[in-house]
Motif scaffolding. Structure first.
Motif, PDB file in Angstrom:
ATOM      1  N   ASN A 107     -28.877 -14.792  -6.574  1.00  0.00           N
ATOM      2  CA  ASN A 107     -28.940 -13.036  -6.472  1.00  0.00           C
ATOM      3  C   ASN A 107     -28.474 -13.066  -7.856  1.00  0.00           C
ATOM      4  O   ASN A 107     -28.861 -12.615  -8.546  1.00  0.00           O
ATOM      5  CB  ASN A 107     -27.350 -13.088  -5.960  1.00  0.00           C
ATOM      6  CG  ASN A 107     -27.725 -12.954  -4.564  1.00  0.00           C
ATOM      7  OD1 ASN A 107     -29.164 -12.572  -4.105  1.00  0.00           O
ATOM      8  ND2 ASN A 107     -26.862 -12.577  -2.948  1.00  0.00           N
ATOM      9  N   LEU A 108     -27.574 -13.853  -9.089  1.00  0.00           N
ATOM     10  CA  LEU A 108     -27.195 -14.037 -10.580  1.00  0.00           C
ATOM     11  C   LEU A 108     -28.533 -13.903 -11.013  1.00  0.00           C
ATOM     12  O   LEU A 108     -28.868 -13.530 -11.927  1.00  0.00           O
ATOM     13  CB  LEU A 108     -26.911 -14.789 -10.421  1.00  0.00           C
ATOM     14  CG  LEU A 108     -24.783 -14.860 -10.226  1.00  0.00           C
ATOM     15  CD1 LEU A 108     -23.980 -16.360 -10.494  1.00  0.00           C
ATOM     16  CD2 LEU A 108     -24.281 -13.448 -10.789  1.00  0.00           C
ATOM     17  N   ARG A 109     -29.612 -15.091 -10.743  1.00  0.00           N
ATOM     18  CA  ARG A 109     -31.004 -15.465 -11.004  1.00  0.00           C
ATOM     19  C   ARG A 109     -31.603 -14.183 -10.553  1.00  0.00           C
ATOM     20  O   ARG A 109     -32.645 -13.821 -12.148  1.00  0.00           O
ATOM     21  CB  ARG A 109     -32.136 -16.387 -10.489  1.00  0.00           C
ATOM     22  CG  ARG A 109     -33.209 -16.854 -11.326  1.00  0.00           C
ATOM     23  CD  ARG A 109     -34.056 -17.623 -10.245  1.00  0.00           C
ATOM     24  NE  ARG A 109     -34.165 -16.241  -8.632  1.00  0.00           N
ATOM     25  CZ  ARG A 109     -35.165 -17.178  -8.112  1.00  0.00           C
ATOM     26  NH1 ARG A 109     -35.281 -18.560  -7.948  1.00  0.00           N
ATOM     27  NH2 ARG A 109     -34.721 -16.113  -6.695  1.00  0.00           N
ATOM     28  N   ASP A 110     -31.803 -13.735  -9.575  1.00  0.00           N
ATOM     29  CA  ASP A 110     -32.796 -11.918  -9.421  1.00  0.00           C
ATOM     30  C   ASP A 110     -32.359 -11.185 -10.281  1.00  0.00           C
ATOM     31  O   ASP A 110     -32.949  -9.971 -11.026  1.00  0.00           O
ATOM     32  CB  ASP A 110     -32.799 -11.197  -8.063  1.00  0.00           C
ATOM     33  CG  ASP A 110     -33.524 -12.551  -6.957  1.00  0.00           C
ATOM     34  OD1 ASP A 110     -34.617 -13.901  -7.552  1.00  0.00           O
ATOM     35  OD2 ASP A 110     -33.560 -12.378  -6.436  1.00  0.00           O
ATOM     36  N   THR A 131     -30.231 -12.829 -20.101  1.00  0.00           N
ATOM     37  CA  THR A 131     -29.529 -14.453 -19.823  1.00  0.00           C
ATOM     38  C   THR A 131     -27.772 -14.182 -19.528  1.00  0.00           C
ATOM     39  O   THR A 131     -27.629 -15.335 -19.370  1.00  0.00           O
ATOM     40  CB  THR A 131     -29.908 -15.762 -21.144  1.00  0.00           C
ATOM     41  OG1 THR A 131     -29.083 -15.094 -22.023  1.00  0.00           O
ATOM     42  CG2 THR A 131     -31.585 -15.179 -20.832  1.00  0.00           C
ATOM     43  N   TYR A 132     -27.090 -13.327 -19.974  1.00  0.00           N
ATOM     44  CA  TYR A 132     -26.285 -13.188 -19.256  1.00  0.00           C
ATOM     45  C   TYR A 132     -25.810 -13.808 -18.175  1.00  0.00           C
ATOM     46  O   TYR A 132     -24.759 -14.544 -17.867  1.00  0.00           O
ATOM     47  CB  TYR A 132     -25.976 -11.739 -19.767  1.00  0.00           C
ATOM     48  CG  TYR A 132     -24.121 -11.391 -18.560  1.00  0.00           C
ATOM     49  CD1 TYR A 132     -22.842 -11.857 -19.830  1.00  0.00           C
ATOM     50  CD2 TYR A 132     -23.527 -10.999 -17.811  1.00  0.00           C
ATOM     51  CE1 TYR A 132     -21.239 -11.797 -18.735  1.00  0.00           C
ATOM     52  CE2 TYR A 132     -22.642 -10.586 -17.067  1.00  0.00           C
ATOM     53  CZ  TYR A 132     -21.755 -10.892 -17.928  1.00  0.00           C
ATOM     54  OH  TYR A 132     -20.254 -11.179 -17.316  1.00  0.00           O
ATOM     55  N   TYR A 133     -26.330 -13.520 -17.249  1.00  0.00           N
ATOM     56  CA  TYR A 133     -26.271 -13.149 -15.675  1.00  0.00           C
ATOM     57  C   TYR A 133     -26.430 -15.257 -15.341  1.00  0.00           C
ATOM     58  O   TYR A 133     -26.427 -15.503 -14.812  1.00  0.00           O
ATOM     59  CB  TYR A 133     -27.236 -12.717 -14.675  1.00  0.00           C
ATOM     60  CG  TYR A 133     -26.436 -11.009 -14.310  1.00  0.00           C
ATOM     61  CD1 TYR A 133     -25.275 -10.794 -13.903  1.00  0.00           C
ATOM     62  CD2 TYR A 133     -27.109 -10.411 -15.482  1.00  0.00           C
ATOM     63  CE1 TYR A 133     -24.682  -9.457 -13.660  1.00  0.00           C
ATOM     64  CE2 TYR A 133     -27.055  -8.863 -15.924  1.00  0.00           C
ATOM     65  CZ  TYR A 133     -25.534  -8.484 -14.729  1.00  0.00           C
ATOM     66  OH  TYR A 133     -25.461  -7.623 -14.876  1.00  0.00           O
ATOM     67  N   CYS A 134     -27.560 -16.067 -15.748  1.00  0.00           N
ATOM     68  CA  CYS A 134     -28.107 -17.193 -15.706  1.00  0.00           C
ATOM     69  C   CYS A 134     -26.711 -17.800 -16.578  1.00  0.00           C
ATOM     70  O   CYS A 134     -27.282 -18.711 -15.621  1.00  0.00           O
ATOM     71  CB  CYS A 134     -29.335 -17.139 -17.157  1.00  0.00           C
ATOM     72  SG  CYS A 134     -30.974 -16.204 -16.488  1.00  0.00           S
ATOM     73  N   GLY A 182     -27.810 -26.285 -11.271  1.00  0.00           N
ATOM     74  CA  GLY A 182     -28.699 -26.653 -12.373  1.00  0.00           C
ATOM     75  C   GLY A 182     -30.435 -26.151 -12.513  1.00  0.00           C
ATOM     76  O   GLY A 182     -30.700 -25.460 -13.602  1.00  0.00           O
ATOM     77  N   PHE A 183     -30.834 -26.429 -11.550  1.00  0.00           N
ATOM     78  CA  PHE A 183     -32.531 -26.335 -11.221  1.00  0.00           C
ATOM     79  C   PHE A 183     -31.751 -24.814 -11.492  1.00  0.00           C
ATOM     80  O   PHE A 183     -33.317 -24.157 -11.872  1.00  0.00           O
ATOM     81  CB  PHE A 183     -33.112 -26.803 -10.876  1.00  0.00           C
ATOM     82  CG  PHE A 183     -32.504 -26.016  -8.833  1.00  0.00           C
ATOM     83  CD1 PHE A 183     -33.710 -25.358  -8.203  1.00  0.00           C
ATOM     84  CD2 PHE A 183     -31.561 -27.093  -8.458  1.00  0.00           C
ATOM     85  CE1 PHE A 183     -32.782 -25.337  -7.086  1.00  0.00           C
ATOM     86  CE2 PHE A 183     -31.186 -26.574  -7.132  1.00  0.00           C
ATOM     87  CZ  PHE A 183     -32.013 -26.101  -6.400  1.00  0.00           C
ATOM     88  N   ILE A 184     -31.877 -24.118 -10.972  1.00  0.00           N
ATOM     89  CA  ILE A 184     -32.057 -22.235 -11.205  1.00  0.00           C
ATOM     90  C   ILE A 184     -31.153 -21.917 -11.721  1.00  0.00           C
ATOM     91  O   ILE A 184     -31.984 -20.766 -12.045  1.00  0.00           O
ATOM     92  CB  ILE A 184     -30.784 -21.915  -9.552  1.00  0.00           C
ATOM     93  CG1 ILE A 184     -31.214 -22.319  -8.804  1.00  0.00           C
ATOM     94  CG2 ILE A 184     -31.013 -20.454  -9.866  1.00  0.00           C
ATOM     95  CD1 ILE A 184     -30.561 -22.124  -7.301  1.00  0.00           C
ATOM     96  N   LYS A 185     -30.367 -22.700 -12.840  1.00  0.00           N
ATOM     97  CA  LYS A 185     -29.661 -21.859 -13.966  1.00  0.00           C
ATOM     98  C   LYS A 185     -31.316 -22.405 -15.043  1.00  0.00           C
ATOM     99  O   LYS A 185     -31.372 -21.435 -16.068  1.00  0.00           O
ATOM    100  CB  LYS A 185     -28.599 -22.946 -14.425  1.00  0.00           C
ATOM    101  CG  LYS A 185     -28.355 -22.359 -15.532  1.00  0.00           C
ATOM    102  CD  LYS A 185     -26.378 -22.704 -15.562  1.00  0.00           C
ATOM    103  CE  LYS A 185     -25.970 -21.949 -16.796  1.00  0.00           C
ATOM    104  NZ  LYS A 185     -24.664 -22.939 -16.661  1.00  0.00           N
ATOM    105  N   LYS A 186     -31.557 -23.644 -14.588  1.00  0.00           N
ATOM    106  CA  LYS A 186     -32.828 -23.833 -15.622  1.00  0.00           C
ATOM    107  C   LYS A 186     -34.184 -22.684 -15.921  1.00  0.00           C
ATOM    108  O   LYS A 186     -34.345 -22.392 -16.168  1.00  0.00           O
ATOM    109  CB  LYS A 186     -33.236 -25.271 -15.330  1.00  0.00           C
ATOM    110  CG  LYS A 186     -34.620 -25.854 -16.384  1.00  0.00           C
ATOM    111  CD  LYS A 186     -34.962 -27.058 -16.173  1.00  0.00           C
ATOM    112  CE  LYS A 186     -35.884 -27.336 -17.374  1.00  0.00           C
ATOM    113  NZ  LYS A 186     -37.241 -28.328 -16.457  1.00  0.00           N
TER     114      LYS A 186
END
Length: 72
Positions: free
Chosen positions: A16-19, A27-30, A36-40
């Motif tokens: 949800n944060l990625r979306d 990138t604030y939400y990232c 890790g892999f979702i963040k990257k």
């Protein structure tokens, strides 16, 4: 069974944060993503979207309707 439900809800929050990051182009939400892999992937996608938006603005102008699909 419990583990898979826990992981699904854990990944849901990060997804949800990625979306939201992708939608907002921020990138604030990232930075808030724990996995890790979702963040990257989040940073990669947002940075690519911003690069495409910048390229579109150069080609069509900052407030052009051609760039609306990239802006939101």
């Amino acid at each position: 069974m419990f583990t898979s439900i826990f992981l699904a809800s854990y990944f849901d929050e990060d997804n949800n944060l990625r979306d939201e990051a992708i939608k907002m182009g921020d990138t604030y939400y990232c930075e808030k993503i724990q996995t890790g892999f979702i963040k990257k992937k989040c940073f990669e996608v947002v940075e690519r979207k911003l690069a495409l938006l910048e390229e579109c603005h150069k080609e069509h102008g900052e407030f052009s309707k051609e760039c609306n699909n990239l802006a939101y």
